[in-house]
Design an enzyme around this catalytic site. Structure first.
Site, PDB file in Angstrom:
ATOM      1  N   CYS A 182      -0.974  -7.346  -7.763  1.00  0.00           N
ATOM      2  CA  CYS A 182      -0.215  -8.596  -7.810  1.00  0.00           C
ATOM      3  C   CYS A 182      -0.194  -9.294  -6.460  1.00  0.00           C
ATOM      4  O   CYS A 182      -0.173  -8.649  -5.415  1.00  0.00           O
ATOM      5  CB  CYS A 182       1.222  -8.314  -8.212  1.00  0.00           C
ATOM      6  SG  CYS A 182       1.378  -7.302  -9.669  1.00  0.00           S
TER       7      CYS A 182
ATOM      8  N   ARG B 202      -7.775  -9.639  -5.254  1.00  0.00           N
ATOM      9  CA  ARG B 202      -6.987  -8.408  -5.314  1.00  0.00           C
ATOM     10  C   ARG B 202      -7.007  -7.789  -6.708  1.00  0.00           C
ATOM     11  O   ARG B 202      -6.630  -6.632  -6.874  1.00  0.00           O
ATOM     12  CB  ARG B 202      -5.541  -8.697  -4.921  1.00  0.00           C
ATOM     13  CG  ARG B 202      -5.391  -9.253  -3.521  1.00  0.00           C
ATOM     14  CD  ARG B 202      -4.007  -9.821  -3.332  1.00  0.00           C
ATOM     15  NE  ARG B 202      -2.989  -8.816  -3.454  1.00  0.00           N
ATOM     16  CZ  ARG B 202      -2.505  -8.115  -2.436  1.00  0.00           C
ATOM     17  NH1 ARG B 202      -2.947  -8.343  -1.232  1.00  0.00           N
ATOM     18  NH2 ARG B 202      -1.586  -7.202  -2.621  1.00  0.00           N
TER      19      ARG B 202
ATOM     20  N   TRP C 104      -0.918  -8.037 -11.961  1.00  0.00           N
ATOM     21  CA  TRP C 104      -1.769  -6.931 -12.393  1.00  0.00           C
ATOM     22  C   TRP C 104      -0.840  -6.007 -13.178  1.00  0.00           C
ATOM     23  O   TRP C 104       0.075  -5.414 -12.601  1.00  0.00           O
ATOM     24  CB  TRP C 104      -2.349  -6.235 -11.161  1.00  0.00           C
ATOM     25  CG  TRP C 104      -3.346  -5.170 -11.460  1.00  0.00           C
ATOM     26  CD1 TRP C 104      -4.686  -5.333 -11.673  1.00  0.00           C
ATOM     27  CD2 TRP C 104      -3.107  -3.753 -11.539  1.00  0.00           C
ATOM     28  NE1 TRP C 104      -5.284  -4.108 -11.893  1.00  0.00           N
ATOM     29  CE2 TRP C 104      -4.339  -3.131 -11.813  1.00  0.00           C
ATOM     30  CE3 TRP C 104      -1.971  -2.948 -11.412  1.00  0.00           C
ATOM     31  CZ2 TRP C 104      -4.470  -1.756 -11.964  1.00  0.00           C
ATOM     32  CZ3 TRP C 104      -2.098  -1.579 -11.566  1.00  0.00           C
ATOM     33  CH2 TRP C 104      -3.342  -0.999 -11.831  1.00  0.00           C
TER      34      TRP C 104
ATOM     35  N   ASN D 147       6.305  -8.313  -6.710  1.00  0.00           N
ATOM     36  CA  ASN D 147       5.258  -7.281  -6.644  1.00  0.00           C
ATOM     37  C   ASN D 147       5.962  -5.951  -6.428  1.00  0.00           C
ATOM     38  O   ASN D 147       6.918  -5.885  -5.659  1.00  0.00           O
ATOM     39  CB  ASN D 147       4.328  -7.491  -5.445  1.00  0.00           C
ATOM     40  CG  ASN D 147       3.485  -8.746  -5.550  1.00  0.00           C
ATOM     41  OD1 ASN D 147       3.498  -9.415  -6.568  1.00  0.00           O
ATOM     42  ND2 ASN D 147       2.763  -9.050  -4.483  1.00  0.00           N
ATOM     43  N   GLY D 148       5.464  -4.888  -7.036  1.00  0.00           N
ATOM     44  CA  GLY D 148       6.085  -3.572  -6.850  1.00  0.00           C
ATOM     45  C   GLY D 148       6.586  -3.042  -8.177  1.00  0.00           C
ATOM     46  O   GLY D 148       6.249  -3.564  -9.243  1.00  0.00           O
TER      47      GLY D 148
ATOM     48  N   GLU E 123     -19.470   8.769  -3.419  1.00  0.00           N
ATOM     49  CA  GLU E 123     -19.275   7.332  -3.238  1.00  0.00           C
ATOM     50  C   GLU E 123     -20.254   6.538  -4.105  1.00  0.00           C
ATOM     51  O   GLU E 123     -19.885   5.521  -4.709  1.00  0.00           O
ATOM     52  CB  GLU E 123     -19.429   6.982  -1.744  1.00  0.00           C
ATOM     53  CG  GLU E 123     -19.373   5.512  -1.400  1.00  0.00           C
ATOM     54  CD  GLU E 123     -18.077   4.804  -1.781  1.00  0.00           C
ATOM     55  OE1 GLU E 123     -17.082   5.469  -2.140  1.00  0.00           O
ATOM     56  OE2 GLU E 123     -18.071   3.561  -1.726  1.00  0.00           O
TER      57      GLU E 123
ATOM     58  N   LYS F 106     -19.039   3.868  -6.933  1.00  0.00           N
ATOM     59  CA  LYS F 106     -19.459   2.465  -6.924  1.00  0.00           C
ATOM     60  C   LYS F 106     -20.003   2.077  -8.289  1.00  0.00           C
ATOM     61  O   LYS F 106     -19.660   1.038  -8.830  1.00  0.00           O
ATOM     62  CB  LYS F 106     -20.551   2.313  -5.861  1.00  0.00           C
ATOM     63  CG  LYS F 106     -20.547   1.151  -4.961  1.00  0.00           C
ATOM     64  CD  LYS F 106     -19.468   0.939  -3.958  1.00  0.00           C
ATOM     65  CE  LYS F 106     -18.084   1.308  -4.294  1.00  0.00           C
ATOM     66  NZ  LYS F 106     -17.191   1.544  -3.216  1.00  0.00           N
TER      67      LYS F 106
ATOM     68  N   GLU G 101     -17.256   1.893 -11.002  1.00  0.00           N
ATOM     69  CA  GLU G 101     -16.326   0.777 -10.778  1.00  0.00           C
ATOM     70  C   GLU G 101     -16.859  -0.551 -11.288  1.00  0.00           C
ATOM     71  O   GLU G 101     -16.136  -1.301 -11.921  1.00  0.00           O
ATOM     72  CB  GLU G 101     -16.116   0.585  -9.259  1.00  0.00           C
ATOM     73  CG  GLU G 101     -15.103   1.463  -8.625  1.00  0.00           C
ATOM     74  CD  GLU G 101     -14.984   1.141  -7.149  1.00  0.00           C
ATOM     75  OE1 GLU G 101     -15.955   1.347  -6.404  1.00  0.00           O
ATOM     76  OE2 GLU G 101     -13.918   0.678  -6.735  1.00  0.00           O
TER      77      GLU G 101
ATOM     78  N   HIS H  91     -23.380  25.712 -11.522  1.00  0.00           N
ATOM     79  CA  HIS H  91     -22.082  26.259 -11.933  1.00  0.00           C
ATOM     80  C   HIS H  91     -21.462  25.436 -13.052  1.00  0.00           C
ATOM     81  O   HIS H  91     -20.254  25.497 -13.265  1.00  0.00           O
ATOM     82  CB  HIS H  91     -21.158  26.357 -10.718  1.00  0.00           C
ATOM     83  CG  HIS H  91     -21.749  27.236  -9.647  1.00  0.00           C
ATOM     84  ND1 HIS H  91     -21.774  28.598  -9.747  1.00  0.00           N
ATOM     85  CD2 HIS H  91     -22.391  26.922  -8.491  1.00  0.00           C
ATOM     86  CE1 HIS H  91     -22.390  29.102  -8.687  1.00  0.00           C
ATOM     87  NE2 HIS H  91     -22.786  28.090  -7.899  1.00  0.00           N
TER      88      HIS H  91
ATOM     89  N   LYS I 276      -7.738  -4.688  -5.498  1.00  0.00           N
ATOM     90  CA  LYS I 276      -8.269  -4.475  -4.155  1.00  0.00           C
ATOM     91  C   LYS I 276      -7.291  -3.693  -3.299  1.00  0.00           C
ATOM     92  O   LYS I 276      -7.670  -2.869  -2.486  1.00  0.00           O
ATOM     93  CB  LYS I 276      -8.574  -5.842  -3.518  1.00  0.00           C
ATOM     94  CG  LYS I 276      -9.217  -5.774  -2.153  1.00  0.00           C
ATOM     95  CD  LYS I 276     -10.649  -5.328  -2.258  1.00  0.00           C
ATOM     96  CE  LYS I 276     -11.308  -5.044  -0.927  1.00  0.00           C
ATOM     97  NZ  LYS I 276     -12.444  -4.130  -1.058  1.00  0.00           N
TER      98      LYS I 276
HETATM   99  C1  F6R Z   1     -13.476   1.678  -4.172  1.00  0.00           C
HETATM  100  C2  F6R Z   1     -12.281   1.212  -3.504  1.00  0.00           C
HETATM  101  C3  F6R Z   1     -11.064   2.031  -3.644  1.00  0.00           C
HETATM  102  C4  F6R Z   1     -10.303   2.062  -2.313  1.00  0.00           C
HETATM  103  C5  F6R Z   1      -8.961   2.789  -2.489  1.00  0.00           C
HETATM  104  C6  F6R Z   1      -8.225   2.904  -1.170  1.00  0.00           C
HETATM  105  O1  F6R Z   1     -14.547   0.796  -4.003  1.00  0.00           O
HETATM  106  O2  F6R Z   1     -12.276   0.187  -2.865  1.00  0.00           O
HETATM  107  O3  F6R Z   1     -11.350   3.306  -4.088  1.00  0.00           O
HETATM  108  O4  F6R Z   1     -11.098   2.697  -1.366  1.00  0.00           O
HETATM  109  O5  F6R Z   1      -8.168   2.089  -3.401  1.00  0.00           O
HETATM  110  O6  F6R Z   1      -7.987   1.658  -0.631  1.00  0.00           O
HETATM  111  P1  F6R Z   1      -7.677   1.475   0.900  1.00  0.00           P
HETATM  112  O7  F6R Z   1      -8.882   1.850   1.659  1.00  0.00           O
HETATM  113  O8  F6R Z   1      -7.319   0.025   1.046  1.00  0.00           O
HETATM  114  O9  F6R Z   1      -6.508   2.374   1.213  1.00  0.00           O
END
Ligand code: F6R
Length: 610
Positions: free
Chosen positions: A2, A27, A74, A100-101, A483, A487, A490, A506, A605
């Site tokens: 949000c 975000r 959100w 927000n929250g 990672e 990616k 996501e 395993h 985000k």
């Molecule tokens: C993946 C991604 C998330 C963030 C995670 C932590 O592409 O962006 O997995 O890495 O939400 O976010 P930060 O780094 O802002 O604490």
């Protein structure tokens, strides 16, 4: 997650709010809305879906007014729809509020309010706030006082902006556990949960701290502690540029950010390393943080930042011989930490606002741990609450899936680990200098990989209709594989799992058949031979192999259905290089599948709720 925006001033109010919301959209959100006081009357417009829907709803309306608030929501409590969207308004429709929250005790407050005759429209936790304010306004004329009384009953996290017809000059605001800023203009002021919403208007900001409440008018601001007295706030000047938030001709922010990676690393080098290869990390040697006698690091982070943390463990233990544990913040938060003395809790976070990571550093500080953080966003909560900080200098990252920030985290962690190795006398100046020379080569190497993006696109498109992928790697490239898998899932919604290649037998080897693409991160490192055997195991079971290999490695070709070469580099820098083709594979697969690359479904985000 949000985002909040508020404006008081003489500009075209609906467009200031809509542009602000648009700038918060990166975000992640699923509905949006605004409330404006026009000719003394409060009106609210809300829409499910993209901000363009809200814009369409407003088009053709002539809205005058000089005070308004808006939010991108959100969904947490209640599905994304117009009723649950913010702003929420009171029974009389004279007060509106965005939040927000999460209000944790909303059920019990809601029961009491319903008993008192309030009728609830939404399924949200937020709605209790507006009914409670309305109730308190029966005994006071002050919106600020009514909000303050409301918050005294609240358990949870919030950033709030609220406006009322009875007080049409003020936006009343409060913060606890969720960011909120006041941005100062000339004869106009703004509030926002995120600097990006206001960056094109002004760079002068005031950060609200937890448990602060206040208001902004066109020409003034006021902040006090909730239940306490007035606080004199410092005005800070932001040194970012709004151009960071443009696509600059790229189809998506994610692609632009992938292509920015060479300049990100050059920038990091210029910030931390001089021409004689001396490292300066000025913000980690605070008077109350001594890294030279640290016995143990406890790294905690989420998602991509956690993957960077896993790589940090390899580097710190190898260069400085300091025991390093790595935990996911949401897990670390609820386990019993054992303090041994001279331990440092390390938080890694792009946004600096991730709720779980922030909660962990607060918990750690309450147990007398020192906190060192790696953050990208300056003046974020994690930055401000840590004893020492290393900035990632990635610039603003808009694509929800982290790319250039991950690379920046790896580069800064590499520099920090060398610095610590020198401080602990496990590295000498020559070794450190050679390692830094290696880093200096990386931007050119990344550029050479980026030049192959069309070749990588062809490979990606070949596999884009597979419904699952396996990513494998060893040593420092085990987190690289994790990672790569993150990616892909996501942004393309394809199921992908990352595994340490040595773990295949395993269990996960049972998955392998002629249909499964297996992305093998196999540069020439210490565990190269072992990795080759693991790839052999995949091939024997007819798995389709996409191998990331070191330039010049002809032998591995016979095991590859497809191969992407990366330049030869020092082992500990191979995660940076190998991540680039993995990012591009995910990007081109998502593009081919017509997915919303920059704002994938359900993702946010900055994850500011637990
Ligand atoms: C993946 C991604 C998330 C963030 C995670 C932590 O592409 O962006 O997995 O890495 O939400 O976010 P930060 O780094 O802002 O604490």
């Amino acid at each position: 997650m949000c985002g909040i925006v508020g404006y008081v001033g003489e500009r075209d109010i609906s467009s200031v709010l809509l542009v602000g919301l648009e700038r918060l959209s990166y975000r992640g959100y699923d509905s949006s809305g605004i409330s404006i006081i026009s000719n003394g009357e409060l009106s609210t417009w809300k829409k499910q879906g993209k901000i363009v829907e809200l814009n369409n709803l407003l088009s053709g309306l002539s809205i005058k007014g000089s005070l308004g608030i808006g939010q991108t929501r959100w969904a947490t409590h209640g599905v994304p729809n117009e009723v649950n969207a913010h702003p929420h308004f009171s029974e009389t429709k004279k007060i509106a509020l965005v939040h927000n929250g999460i209000i944790e005790n909303y059920m019990e407050i809601k029961k009491r309010l319903i008993k008192n005759g309030h009728i609830f429209r939404s399924e949200t936790d937020t709605e209790v706030l507006i009914h409670s304010i309305e109730e308190h306004l029966e005994t006071t004329d002050s919106l600020l006082e009514a909000l303050e009384k409301t918050l005294s009953e609240i358990v949870g996290t919030y950033s709030i902006a609220t406006i009322s017809e009875a007080d049409p000059e003020k936006i009343v605001i409060a913060r606890k556990g969720s960011p909120l800023i006041i941005a100062l203009g000339k004869d106009e002021n703004f509030v926002s949960s995120d600097i990006n919403a206001i960056l094109t208007h002004t760079k002068k900001v005031i950060y609200l701290e937890d448990n602060e409440i206040g208001y902004v008018t066109k020409t003034s601001t006021f902040v006090k502690e909730i239940g306490g007295s007035e606080v004199q706030k410092e005005v800070k000047v932001i040194d970012w540029s709004p151009t960071d938030a443009e696509k600059n001709g790229y189809e998506h922010y994610m692609l632009k950010e992938i292509f920015e990676q060479p300049s990100v690393i050059r920038n990091i080098i210029s910030k931390y390393i001089d021409k004689d290869n001396n490292i300066t990390l000025s913000k980690i040697h605070q008077p109350n943080l001594d890294i030279s006698n640290v016995n143990r690091f406890i790294i905690q982070a989420c998602g991509t930042s956690w993957h960077a943390g896993l790589i940090a463990k390899y580097l710190i233990e190898s260069y400085a011989r300091v025991l390093t544990e790595v935990d996911i913040s949401s897990e670390f938060r609820y386990r019993q930490m054992i303090t041994q003395g001279h331990d440092i809790v390390m938080a890694i976070s792009q946004s600096g606002e991730t709720a779980d990571t922030l909660a962990c550093i607060r918990e750690a500080k309450s147990k007398f741990f020192k906190v060192l953080s790696f953050v990208n966003v300056k003046e974020s909560s994690i930055d401000r609450e840590s004893d020492g900080v290393v900035y990632s200098y990635a610039g603003q990252e808009i694509g929800v899936a982290s790319t250039k920030n991950f690379i920046a985290q790896l580069a800064t962690i590499y520099i920090f680990s060398i610095h610590l190795g020198l401080a602990k006398k496990h590295l000498n100046k020559e070794q450190a200098s050679e390692m830094i020379q290696e880093l200096r080569r990386i931007p050119d190497y990344i550029e050479s990989i980026l030049k192959k993006s069309e070749e990588i696109r062809t490979i990606a498109e070949k596999y884009c209709f597979s419904r699952e992928f396996l990513f494998i790697g060893r040593g420092v490239n085990y987190p690289t594989a994790l990672e790569g898998a993150l990616k892909l899932k996501e942004i393309s919604y394809i199921h992908a799992t990352g595994y340490a290649a040595g773990e295949l037998k395993h269990g996960p080897i049972a998955l392998i058949d002629a249909k499964l693409p297996v992305v093998c991160v196999a540069p020439q490192t210490l565990t190269y031979e072992k990795m080759v055997s693991n790839i052999q195991e995949v091939k024997t079971r007819k798995g389709k192999t996409i191998i990331i290999a070191t330039q010049g490695d002809e032998d591995i070709k016979s095991l590859a259905d497809d191969i992407i070469y990366i330049p030869k580099a020092s082992e500990d820098l191979t995660p940076i290089l190998a991540s680039v083709p993995l990012q591009l594979i995910s990007y081109y697969i998502a593009l081919k599948l017509d997915c919303d690359v920059d704002q994938p479904r359900n993702l946010a985000k900055s994850v500011t709720v637990e």
